[in-house]
Write a protein that holds these residues in place. Structure first.
Motif, PDB file in Angstrom:
ATOM      1  N   THR A   1      23.046 -11.507  24.436  1.00  0.00           N
ATOM      2  CA  THR A   1      23.009 -12.498  25.506  1.00  0.00           C
ATOM      3  C   THR A   1      24.238 -12.406  26.398  1.00  0.00           C
ATOM      4  O   THR A   1      25.245 -11.791  26.044  1.00  0.00           O
ATOM      5  CB  THR A   1      22.937 -13.929  24.925  1.00  0.00           C
ATOM      6  OG1 THR A   1      24.077 -14.142  24.092  1.00  0.00           O
ATOM      7  CG2 THR A   1      21.676 -14.152  24.138  1.00  0.00           C
TER       8      THR A   1
ATOM      9  N   LYS B   1      19.263 -13.703  28.489  1.00  0.00           N
ATOM     10  CA  LYS B   1      19.053 -12.674  27.470  1.00  0.00           C
ATOM     11  C   LYS B   1      19.165 -11.316  28.154  1.00  0.00           C
ATOM     12  O   LYS B   1      18.811 -11.160  29.324  1.00  0.00           O
ATOM     13  CB  LYS B   1      17.653 -12.789  26.853  1.00  0.00           C
ATOM     14  CG  LYS B   1      17.460 -13.989  25.982  1.00  0.00           C
ATOM     15  CD  LYS B   1      16.188 -13.915  25.175  1.00  0.00           C
ATOM     16  CE  LYS B   1      14.971 -13.890  26.065  1.00  0.00           C
ATOM     17  NZ  LYS B   1      13.714 -14.011  25.303  1.00  0.00           N
TER      18      LYS B   1
ATOM     19  N   HIS C   1      25.182 -20.377  27.210  1.00  0.00           N
ATOM     20  CA  HIS C   1      24.277 -19.242  27.337  1.00  0.00           C
ATOM     21  C   HIS C   1      23.713 -19.207  28.754  1.00  0.00           C
ATOM     22  O   HIS C   1      23.392 -20.240  29.329  1.00  0.00           O
ATOM     23  CB  HIS C   1      23.128 -19.361  26.347  1.00  0.00           C
ATOM     24  CG  HIS C   1      23.552 -19.208  24.931  1.00  0.00           C
ATOM     25  ND1 HIS C   1      22.706 -19.442  23.867  1.00  0.00           N
ATOM     26  CD2 HIS C   1      24.728 -18.838  24.382  1.00  0.00           C
ATOM     27  CE1 HIS C   1      23.342 -19.217  22.739  1.00  0.00           C
ATOM     28  NE2 HIS C   1      24.576 -18.861  23.026  1.00  0.00           N
TER      29      HIS C   1
END
Length: 163
Positions: free
Chosen positions: A64, A76, A73
């Motif tokens: 990621t 991906k 985050h």
């Protein structure tokens, strides 16, 4: 303080969480907070709330990209389309989709590849401007960019499974 403490409770074991291995869900009569010793290992996703709460968490088994400033985050590796883009402040990556990102208002900008309608994107956690989203491309050869996201490399860090 008790309202804040209740937010930090583990959904699984109903104790103040810094990591847990579950069992023990005592009946809630009074609000008695029992601190637990961390025992979640960094392997599989823990059953308790993480230290920081982001809108979305990407699976730990995937490589990621995260925000360099707050480690939220962002995307991906599977969503990466191209590494050959230029941002406002250097190299940038083009992604098909991203998470934990907010969008500003769209505006027309003359970029290296022509006129585009773009909206600045920012990290939902720390509010740092990361790049932009292509809302509309006015040239036929650039239509593939519509709905895609540019994130500048200076605002990203690689997480999970990179060698």
């Amino acid at each position: 303080n008790t309202a804040l403490a209740n937010l930090l409770r583990c959904f699984t074991c109903d104790r103040l969480c810094g990591g847990c291995t579950a069992p023990a869900r005592p009946a809630r009569q009074g609000v008695v907070l029992q601190p637990v010793t961390p025992s979640c290992d960094p392997g599989p996703a823990p059953a308790c709330l993480p230290a920081k709460t982001f809108r979305s968490y990407l699976p730990r088994c995937h490589r990621t990209y995260s925000c360099v400033h707050c480690r939220a985050h962002l995307a991906k590796h599977d969503e990466l389309i191209s590494k050959s883009f230029q941002g406002s402040h250097g190299r940038a990556y083009l992604f098909n989709s991203v998470v934990n990102v907010g969008c500003g208002p769209a505006e027309q900008r003359l970029l290296l590849t022509g006129l585009h309608s773009v909206a600045d994107i920012f990290c939902e956690s720390c509010k740092t401007t990361l790049g932009w989203k292509y809302e509309q491309a006015f040239e036929t050869s650039q239509k593939y960019k519509e709905g895609k996201y540019i994130i500048e490399m200076s605002h990203m860090v690689k997480d999970n499974g990179w060698d």
